[in-house]
Design an enzyme around this catalytic site. Structure first.
Site, short mmCIF file in Angstrom:
data_model
loop_
_atom_site.label_atom_id
_atom_site.label_comp_id
_atom_site.label_asym_id
_atom_site.label_seq_id
_atom_site.Cartn_x
_atom_site.Cartn_y
_atom_site.Cartn_z
N ASP A 381 0.86 -1.17 0.00
CA ASP A 381 0.00 0.00 0.00
C ASP A 381 0.91 1.24 0.00
O ASP A 381 2.11 1.13 0.23
CB ASP A 381 -0.88 -0.04 1.25
CG ASP A 381 -1.77 1.19 1.38
OD1 ASP A 381 -2.32 1.62 0.36
OD2 ASP A 381 -1.89 1.70 2.50
N THR A 383 -0.26 4.95 1.19
CA THR A 383 -0.52 5.86 2.29
C THR A 383 -0.40 5.15 3.64
O THR A 383 -1.08 4.16 3.89
CB THR A 383 -1.92 6.48 2.17
OG1 THR A 383 -2.04 7.10 0.89
CG2 THR A 383 -2.17 7.49 3.26
N PHE A 500 -19.00 8.71 2.82
CA PHE A 500 -18.01 8.28 1.82
C PHE A 500 -18.03 6.76 1.69
O PHE A 500 -18.12 6.04 2.68
CB PHE A 500 -16.61 8.74 2.24
CG PHE A 500 -15.51 8.20 1.37
CD1 PHE A 500 -15.12 8.89 0.24
CD2 PHE A 500 -14.88 7.00 1.68
CE1 PHE A 500 -14.11 8.40 -0.57
CE2 PHE A 500 -13.87 6.51 0.88
CZ PHE A 500 -13.48 7.21 -0.26
N LYS A 524 -17.10 16.88 -1.10
CA LYS A 524 -15.65 16.77 -1.34
C LYS A 524 -15.36 15.34 -1.76
O LYS A 524 -16.07 14.39 -1.35
CB LYS A 524 -14.85 17.16 -0.11
CG LYS A 524 -14.79 16.11 0.99
CD LYS A 524 -13.79 16.52 2.05
CE LYS A 524 -13.52 15.39 3.04
NZ LYS A 524 -14.64 15.08 3.91
N THR A 636 -2.57 1.23 -4.69
CA THR A 636 -3.03 2.40 -3.94
C THR A 636 -4.36 2.91 -4.46
O THR A 636 -4.72 2.68 -5.61
CB THR A 636 -1.98 3.53 -4.02
OG1 THR A 636 -2.47 4.69 -3.35
CG2 THR A 636 -1.68 3.90 -5.46
N GLY A 637 -5.06 3.59 -3.60
CA GLY A 637 -6.32 4.21 -4.00
C GLY A 637 -6.14 5.63 -4.51
O GLY A 637 -7.10 6.27 -4.94
N ARG A 727 -6.05 3.79 -7.93
CA ARG A 727 -7.50 3.80 -7.78
C ARG A 727 -8.07 2.39 -7.66
O ARG A 727 -9.11 2.07 -8.22
CB ARG A 727 -8.15 4.52 -8.96
CG ARG A 727 -7.76 5.99 -9.13
CD ARG A 727 -8.17 6.81 -7.93
NE ARG A 727 -8.15 8.25 -8.21
CZ ARG A 727 -8.16 9.19 -7.28
NH1 ARG A 727 -8.17 8.83 -5.99
NH2 ARG A 727 -8.15 10.46 -7.59
N ASN A 755 -8.41 -1.26 4.90
CA ASN A 755 -8.62 -1.59 3.49
C ASN A 755 -7.53 -2.49 2.93
O ASN A 755 -7.62 -2.93 1.79
CB ASN A 755 -8.71 -0.30 2.66
CG ASN A 755 -7.45 0.53 2.75
OD1 ASN A 755 -6.70 0.43 3.73
ND2 ASN A 755 -7.19 1.34 1.76
N ASP A 756 -6.50 -2.75 3.72
CA ASP A 756 -5.42 -3.65 3.27
C ASP A 756 -5.56 -5.06 3.82
O ASP A 756 -4.76 -5.94 3.48
CB ASP A 756 -4.05 -3.09 3.70
CG ASP A 756 -3.79 -1.71 3.15
OD1 ASP A 756 -4.08 -1.50 1.95
OD2 ASP A 756 -3.32 -0.83 3.90
#
Length: 1104
Positions: A381, A383, A500, A524, A636-637, A727, A755-756
């Protein structure tokens, strides 16, 4: 299926659902022995040893006392059972502590103190500050006038920040004294393990409300094992209890991971088993032939004329029992023990402690340490893993004007500060969205300062930046946000929150400005989730350019938007939103559909750019591990340009002209197909060139490629050393890991957030970073570390040492068993091929359990090279990746050594002591002594670094051998009475031992000396340099010859016709290397002599 929970109605739910007694135990007092034995005997090797032990109970065929097998078997099973019992007892104590905690519940309209295990579904549970939540509750009351409470969920998801929970709107305003009389029903789904989702409805019975449906979400719940913080009291209704809570459903034993070395040991064990069967059949036939021809001629052999029907099976079964020790009975326990020690070495490593946070490294999985030394792909990943996850607001673009480009910090940009001071409408709206569109909780400190509790580091950075620009988020009471700007205070009522999701990639809030009573949508999100929904006529070119510019700098970007809503439009939409929130089926999809109806015709306000700096040591770690032949993929997103800039800055990819990025993009199948073909063609053409190639793909194109062009994408994955996937969703991360695993690569996935988790669990090795996003990834991983830079030491030092030690231990275990077995086989040739054992039962048992096991277990301390040398020369990891130390070739060497040593021991012992010169027991002791001495010298020869413990284990074990046998020789009933005393007093015994050691070790030492002197490996060269203490000058002159590899199968391509050949450069001096290490920059001393020119390449890849 639905569950109906009747609130405060004991009769309705008493017997329908399970109680709140927690049980994580695997066994009970009554089923422990049968269940544990069943589990142990479910393994093939244990079944095999049990069969051998049972056969030895047949006195007609057993050549030794059954105790020689039953003893070690019972000991090994007892060790395993004791470990299981201890672990289960600790689970029992933990359960007992949780079950006996006292909680307040409402029974018969009064509050009572009961144990947590007595809570039932439908009970009203009261909690006080700092209490642990005993079961899954739906909130119905809190001490806060706005219905808020704060919970710590670290025990659930590892996240340390406090989270807010709120009572449902239907329960707002109910008086404290009436809560214990409340009645109603909660309609919820059956228990599941999704801790982030709870789709349910609440109906309160009159007089509290007129039976209206009130939707419930996860924000209306308190889940088991969370702690209540900063809230005086709360009241909730129990909906899931015991092992049916979300945490209870999440518990479970993960599937064990099989390491590459375990798989190889299983294959070698199978080969030995086949060899054993062949030997048994051959000797069984020979024994029966000799019995029917020669044995009946001997006067002392009194065979009956006619034997029983099973007479032909007696000799083969004897040899089966005799040869059963070919497969060492203790190998599994030995491996389990040393692997546990490897894990402890990681836990105890002081150099892997993050001194900034004090977090040590930790090995959760104790069974796969050697796999760390065979990693070929690292999927990481970005971040929080490569970066610090400390977000700093750097630049922004508002209304087409960019701020911060001059100074590098928008917060110090004079133009922006002037715009804020002059209350520029664009800037004010921009800052309003930054301050309000989030889930941040403002908290007033004792000093009067405003502190923020944020679940997202991005939101924290935005709110702090807005605060520094005088748009201060001061307070939040229920749905009222208090904002202070340039001395004036404004209030905004949050009407709805559009949360979100990874699919929508944006968040919105609908607020009412109390100053002008206008209803406004604030949004946002990612640029692709905001800019396409701009209102007609608005020019977005400036914003697109700003996004690209910031991404080129490696900054994280978010787009902010605004839209005024009409009262009628909002009311109509609000009804649909409420209906979507009330559905129990596909609630998330329905909500997303309704949100889409509002999030359009947006007025784009601007773009924010946030810096997330690299962690210390990341570039050096990646560069070192790439030298070790490890390929890197970034998943990565973030958007593409941001990911590329981070990749460049951390040595993930090389800049032009040394490196080249190949882009795979497209929104349709045809576009992706053409892009994929173009990239594949470039990869094939440049494979033989010294160029660092990498491909970049976004989530949309990746989804199409994996679905429609999986073979082509798989070939691309094999050809490329580096990939950047942008993404991507958590499920796509897991799919990429699975794809590489199906291609027979050893994968390591590393991440820091929830998320990982899927990616980490899918990989052969999962590594979690204990970071700012909590401990969820670290808890799901096999290993947890404090910072990414510790990965270098984890792989190069711990992984490599674990692999080397396990390779030696497993092969030595087979070697020492084969030596004694071959001696037994040779003895059968001078004992009428009758299956008679040369050694007595006590000697065999002691040989397997004590004499030869202790020295090899101490080999876990052995280091062929110092840690400093290993870190300086990561290229030597190739030997582990290629399986150089444990493969059929090396095993054949140990097999040959065992055969040679058995011949030496048997021939010298027989010629020295047999044939009427002594009794058989003396010959057996001489042969056994020769084996022990030989193995002491073998251990000494194979040990690279000696410690006091190793000397004690090797030579102390030799001394213990004589002491034990002297003790047995002093016992008249032992069958060895006076034998050891007589032998040790004879010079011929010591001469025999000397001859055995000299004849057995001289050829081994000579071969090793020849290899070390004339054909040294890179490791030998490094060892020599360490001993001499000088610089390693000769390694640069050692050249490896690339070896071709060809595999059977079909080429992987969209268009398999006329495909260009592809090559796989490999480690040269490995007889069984199978991995591709790419064609990157030549390493310091692993330089290929020439590039491969032609080949027919296919990868053994399983296609779904």
């Amino acid at each position: 299926m639905k569950r109906y929970v009747y609130i405060n109605d004991e009769d309705s739910s008493q017997d329908l659902y399970c109680g709140n007694r927690i049980s994580n135990r695997k066994y009970t007092v009554f089923n422990f022995i049968p269940k544990n034995l069943w589990e142990q005997f479910s393994r093939f090797m244990n079944q095999y040893f049990l069969l051998i032990a049972c056969l030895q109970l047949w006195s007609l065929i057993t050549p030794v006392n059954p105790a020689s097998t039953w003893g070690p078997l019972i000991f090994i099973f007892a060790v395993s059972a004791t470990k299981e019992a201890w672990d289960d007892y600790n689970r029992y104590l933990s359960d007992k502590k949780a079950n006996e905690k006292e909680v307040w519940v409402v029974r018969q309209s009064t509050k009572k103190h009961i144990e947590a295990q007595d809570v039932r579904v439908g009970n009203l549970v009261w909690l006080r500050e700092n209490d642990e939540v005993p079961c899954d509750l739906v909130l119905i009351g809190t001490s806060d006038p706005q219905g808020l409470c704060y919970v710590e969920t670290a025990a659930l998801d590892g996240e340390t920040d406090l989270k807010t929970r709120i009572i449902p709107p239907a329960c707002m305003g109910i008086d404290f004294e009436l809560l214990h009389k409340i009645k109603g029903v909660v309609e919820c789904p059956n228990p599941d393990k999704d801790i982030r989702r709870f789709d349910a409805n609440l109906r309160l019975f009159p007089p509290f409300i007129d039976n209206d449906v009130c939707p419930l979400t996860i924000k209306n719940t308190l889940l088991q094992s969370c702690y209540l913080r900063n809230t005086e009291w709360v009241c909730g209704v129990a909906v899931y209890t015991g092992n049916e809570t979300k945490l209870g459903m999440s518990r479970g034993i993960p599937e064990p991971k099989l390491t590459a070395m375990d798989a190889m040991i299983d294959k070698l064990t199978g080969a030995i088993f086949v060899f054993q069967i062949v030997v048994v059949i051959v000797l069984g036939i020979a024994g029966n032939v000799w019995k029917d021809t020669e044995a009946r001629k001997q006067w002392y052999v009194q065979y009956p004329e006619e034997g029983p029907w099973y007479e032909l099976l007696v000799i083969p079964l004897r040899f089966e029992l005799l040869c059963s020790i070919m497969i060492p009975i203790s190998i599994k326990v030995s491996l389990d023990l040393v692997k546990s020690l490897y894990a402890k070495f990681i836990d105890w490593d002081c150099e892997m402690i993050d001194h900034e946070t004090g977090i040590p490294s930790h090995a959760t999985n104790t069974a796969i340490s050697e796999d760390l030394g065979q990693v070929e792909y690292i999927l990481t990943d970005k971040t929080g893993t490569l970066t610090e996850n400390k977000m700093i607001f750097k630049r922004c673009c508002i209304g087409g004007i960019c701020y911060g480009n001059e100074t590098g910090d928008a917060l110090k940009d004079v133009e922006l500060l002037n715009a804020v001071a002059s209350c520029s409408s664009d800037v004010v709206r921009f800052l309003t969205v930054m301050a309000i569109c989030n889930t941040v909780i403002p908290i007033q400190s004792k000093t009067g300062a405003v502190l923020y509790k944020a679940q997202s580091q991005d939101e924290d950075a935005l709110v702090h930046a807005a605060s520094q620009l005088h748009m201060v988020f001061v307070n939040k009471n229920a749905n009222i946000c208090e904002i202070r700007f340039n001395g004036s205070v404004d209030h905004y009522e949050v009407l709805d929150t559009l949360e979100f999701t990874s699919d929508r990639k944006r968040m919105s809030v609908v607020v009412k400005d109390h100053q002008n009573e206008k209803i406004v949508l604030l949004s946002k999100g990612a640029d692709e989730a905001i800019l396409p929904y701009a209102c007609a006529g608005q020019q977005t070119r400036t914003f697109i350019e700003a996004v690209e510019q910031y991404a080129q700098l490696g900054l994280r970007t978010l787009c902010l938007a605004w839209r005024e809503l009409k009262e009628e439009e909002y009311q109509e939409w609000s009804l649909m939103f409420k209906e979507a929130n009330s559905t129990l089926v596909d609630r998330e999809w329905r909500i997303a559909e309704v949100c889409q109806r509002l999030e359009h015709n947006l007025e784009i306000l601007g773009v924010t750019a946030i810096e997330d700096r690299l962690q210390d040591g990341v570039p050096e770690t990646i560069e070192t591990l790439r030298k070790a032949g490890i390929n890197f993929w970034m998943l990565t997103g973030d958007k593409q340009n941001t990911a590329i800039q981070i990749a460049l800055s951390c040595n993930f990819i090389s800049p032009e002209p040394k490196g080249q990025l190949l882009l795979i993009d497209g929104k349709t199948e045809d576009e992706v197909c053409r892009s994929l073909e173009r990239v594949l063609l470039t990869m094939r053409i440049t494979t033989s060139e010294p160029k660092d190639l990498a491909f970049v793909v976004d989530g949309w194109a990746l989804e199409i490629a994996l679905k429609h062009y999986r073979k082509a994408f798989t070939e691309l994955a094999i050809l490329s050393r580096t990939a950047i996937c942008c993404r991507v969703t958590p499920s796509q991360k897991a799919q990429l890991v699975e794809l590489l695993k199906l291609c027979d690569y050893r994968t390591l996935a590393i991440g820091d957030g929830g998320n990982d988790v899927r990616m980490i669990q899918q990989a052969d090795i999962g590594v979690g970073i204990s970071g700012r996003e909590g401990l969820q990834a670290a808890r799901a991983a096999d290993y947890s570390i404090g910072k990414f830079r510790f990965l270098k030491r984890l792989i190069l030092v711990h992984g490599r040492y674990s692999y080397n030690r396990t390779a030696f231990l497993s092969q030595y275990s087979f070697y020492k068993s084969l030596v004694i077995c071959f001696i037994q086989i040779f003895f059968s040739f001078i004992s009428g091929v009758s299956g008679t054992s040369l050694f007595n039962s006590v000697s065999l048992m002691a040989y397997n359990v004590f004499y030869t096991s202790i020295p090899v277990l101490v080999s876990v301390l052995d280091k062929d090279l110092s840690e400093r040398t290993v870190m300086q020369h990561p290229q030597i990891l190739f030997y582990c990746q290629a399986g150089r130390l444990l493969n059929p070739s090396t095993f054949a060497g140990w097999f040959g050594r065992s055969l040679f040593h058995a011949i030496v021991v048997f021939v010298i012992s027989i010629h020295a002591y047999a044939y009427e010169r002594s009794e058989m027991e003396e010959v057996a002791i001489v042969a056994l002594s020769g084996c022990i001495w030989l193995q002491a010298f073998v251990m000494t020869l194979e040990t690279n670094s000696f410690t006091i413990l190793q000397h004690l284990a090797i030579w102390g074990n030799l001394v213990a051998f004589y002491i034990i046998n002297w003790i047995f020789s002093a016992l008249p009933s032992s069958g060895m009475y006076t034998i050891m005393f007589r032998l040790c007093g004879q010079p011929s015994y010591w001469i025999t031992i000397f001859l055995i050691v000299a004849a057995g070790m001289c050829p081994i030492v000579a071969i090793k000396y020849f290899r070390y002197t004339y054909t040294p490996s890179k490791i030998n060269t490094l060892q020599q340099a360490e001993r001499l203490g000088g610089p390693i000058l000769s390694l640069g002159n050692i050249e490896s010859q690339a070896r071709l590899i060809e595999k059977e199968g079909s080429p992987l391509s969209i268009t398999p016709k006329n495909r260009n050949p592809v090559f796989e450069p490999l480690l040269t001096d490995s007889p069984n290397t199978r991995r591709s290490f790419g064609s990157g920059t030549p390493f310091d001393f692993f330089q290929t002599q020439s590039r491969l020119s032609s080949s027919s390449y296919t990868r053994n890849c399983k296609d779904n």
